[in-house]
Design an enzyme around this catalytic site. Structure first.
Site, PDB file in Angstrom:
ATOM      1  N   GLY A   1     -31.671   8.788   3.952  1.00 41.23           N
ATOM      2  CA  GLY A   1     -31.361   7.637   4.786  1.00 41.23           C
ATOM      3  C   GLY A   1     -32.567   6.965   5.393  1.00 41.23           C
ATOM      4  O   GLY A   1     -32.446   6.031   6.171  1.00 41.23           O
TER       5      GLY A   1
ATOM      6  N   ASP B   1     -32.528  10.443  -7.171  1.00 46.10           N
ATOM      7  CA  ASP B   1     -32.696   9.863  -5.842  1.00 46.10           C
ATOM      8  C   ASP B   1     -33.690  10.675  -5.026  1.00 46.10           C
ATOM      9  O   ASP B   1     -33.958  11.838  -5.337  1.00 46.10           O
ATOM     10  CB  ASP B   1     -31.327   9.835  -5.123  1.00 46.10           C
ATOM     11  CG  ASP B   1     -31.234   8.758  -4.067  1.00 46.10           C
ATOM     12  OD1 ASP B   1     -30.112   8.469  -3.632  1.00 46.10           O
ATOM     13  OD2 ASP B   1     -32.299   8.208  -3.684  1.00 46.10           O
TER      14      ASP B   1
ATOM     15  N   GLY C   1     -34.340   4.925   4.061  1.00 45.50           N
ATOM     16  CA  GLY C   1     -34.265   3.526   3.660  1.00 45.50           C
ATOM     17  C   GLY C   1     -32.963   2.860   4.075  1.00 45.50           C
ATOM     18  O   GLY C   1     -32.663   1.750   3.640  1.00 45.50           O
TER      19      GLY C   1
ATOM     20  N   ALA D   1     -35.397  11.888  -1.108  1.00 42.10           N
ATOM     21  CA  ALA D   1     -34.886  12.517   0.111  1.00 42.10           C
ATOM     22  C   ALA D   1     -35.952  12.448   1.192  1.00 42.10           C
ATOM     23  O   ALA D   1     -37.148  12.380   0.906  1.00 42.10           O
ATOM     24  CB  ALA D   1     -34.515  13.978  -0.144  1.00 42.10           C
TER      25      ALA D   1
ATOM     26  N   GLU E   1     -25.903   5.455  -1.587  1.00 41.41           N
ATOM     27  CA  GLU E   1     -26.532   6.564  -2.320  1.00 41.41           C
ATOM     28  C   GLU E   1     -25.565   7.737  -2.429  1.00 41.41           C
ATOM     29  O   GLU E   1     -25.402   8.327  -3.494  1.00 41.41           O
ATOM     30  CB  GLU E   1     -27.806   7.021  -1.608  1.00 41.41           C
ATOM     31  CG  GLU E   1     -28.969   6.056  -1.701  1.00 41.41           C
ATOM     32  CD  GLU E   1     -30.143   6.503  -0.854  1.00 41.41           C
ATOM     33  OE1 GLU E   1     -29.926   7.097   0.221  1.00 41.41           O
ATOM     34  OE2 GLU E   1     -31.285   6.267  -1.274  1.00 41.41           O
TER      35      GLU E   1
ATOM     36  N   SER F   1     -39.434   5.119  -2.479  1.00 40.12           N
ATOM     37  CA  SER F   1     -40.654   4.990  -3.285  1.00 40.12           C
ATOM     38  C   SER F   1     -40.743   6.045  -4.394  1.00 40.12           C
ATOM     39  O   SER F   1     -41.351   5.802  -5.434  1.00 40.12           O
ATOM     40  CB  SER F   1     -41.879   5.090  -2.376  1.00 40.12           C
ATOM     41  OG  SER F   1     -41.912   6.371  -1.740  1.00 40.12           O
TER      42      SER F   1
HETATM   43  O1  DER Z   1     -33.466   6.318   2.010  1.00 45.37           O
HETATM   44  C1  DER Z   1     -33.454   7.316   1.267  1.00 45.37           C
HETATM   45  O2  DER Z   1     -32.558   8.180   1.265  1.00 45.37           O
HETATM   46  C2  DER Z   1     -34.646   7.529   0.373  1.00 45.37           C
HETATM   47  O3  DER Z   1     -34.273   8.235  -0.768  1.00 45.37           O
HETATM   48  C3  DER Z   1     -35.670   8.266   1.187  1.00 45.37           C
HETATM   49  O4  DER Z   1     -35.035   9.320   1.817  1.00 45.37           O
HETATM   50  C4  DER Z   1     -36.821   8.782   0.378  1.00 45.37           C
HETATM   51  O5  DER Z   1     -37.731   7.753   0.308  1.00 45.37           O
HETATM   52  P1  DER Z   1     -39.216   8.035  -0.249  1.00 45.37           P
HETATM   53  O6  DER Z   1     -39.034   8.561  -1.649  1.00 45.37           O
HETATM   54  O7  DER Z   1     -39.855   6.672  -0.213  1.00 45.37           O
HETATM   55  O8  DER Z   1     -39.867   9.029   0.682  1.00 45.37           O
END
Ligand code: DER
Length: 226
Positions: free
Chosen positions: A98, A83, A100, A85, A106, A30
């Site tokens: 991870g 990205d 997601g 985290a 990634e 998100s």
């Molecule tokens: O799956 C992932 O690695 C995403 O980047 C996750 O770790 C972060 O998702 P968010 O921004 O919705 O908290």
């Protein structure tokens, strides 16, 4: 998780780092979604970029946002990857990712980027990583990997799907074990232990990969460089 305002501030700031002609790694989750949407607005304003998605979700979102897409097969390298985290260590910049279940693709994109920018909210910060580590495993290897995790003093839980009976299945057709180790004093050592376990496709410890973390708050963005 953190406030949407904080996530938006971080994501939109990251999109400002992209230069004309860049190849951009498009992260999953998100917070990264705010960066992808902001990139789409910059493309509408004339920015020339190509995005390399890291999941089904980020690819679909990039299409909606109007970010042109390419693949690692077609481009030499990724100039900047943006990205999210699940957690980051303040001192070292080590990450758990991870949430997601997209961390295999990634990591490929984030590791290949000249500059890897993490976008997060304050709820993701920690002095020492202690978030469960997602581990993508070949379906047939689920039990031996769980046993190896237990031998590393961890506890492996098969990730169940929400609106599907049975487990989460990744974009690569594999399963995910969420592995709780408590506080992780040496993420690098644990990363090596997990990477060398037969049946592990990829784990969610991103050690010495992030070049900076943009921590959004409701007021603005804090930049942490590594
Ligand atoms: O799956 C992932 O690695 C995403 O980047 C996750 O770790 C972060 O998702 P968010 O921004 O919705 O908290």
């Amino acid at each position: 998780g953190g406030s949407e305002e904080a996530k938006r501030n971080a994501g939109e700031r990251a999109a400002e780092f992209v230069d004309d002609g860049d190849v951009v790694g498009l992260g999953t989750g998100s917070t990264a979604a705010h960066a992808i949407r902001a990139l789409g607005r910059r493309v509408d304003a004339g920015l020339d970029v190509e995005g390399v998605p890291t999941s089904f979700q980020s690819r679909e979102l990039a299409r909606e946002a109007g970010v042109p897409l390419t693949t690692l097969d077609d481009v030499g390298n990724v100039d900047v990857a943006i990205d999210g985290a699940d957690q980051f260590a303040r001192e070292s910049g080590a990450l758990v990712k991870g949430g997601g279940a997209a961390h295999a693709r990634e990591k490929i994109v984030d590791a290949s980027a000249t500059r890897f920018v993490v976008v997060a909210d304050p709820s993701k910060a920690a002095d020492e990583l202690d978030h469960a580590v997602p581990v993508e495993v070949l379906p047939s290897a689920r039990r031996p990997v769980a046993a190896a995790v237990e031998a590393l003093d961890g506890e492996a839980t098969l990730r169940s799907a929400e609106r599907k009976d049975g487990p989460v299945v990744t974009d690569n057709g594999n399963l995910v074990l969420d592995c709780a180790f408590g506080s992780i004093a040496d993420p690098g050592a644990l990363a090596t232990d997990l990477s060398t376990t037969a049946g592990v496709v990829e784990h969610g410890l991103f050690v010495e990969l992030a070049d900076e973390v943009l921590v959004g708050t409701d007021e603005g963005v804090e930049r942490r460089r590594y």
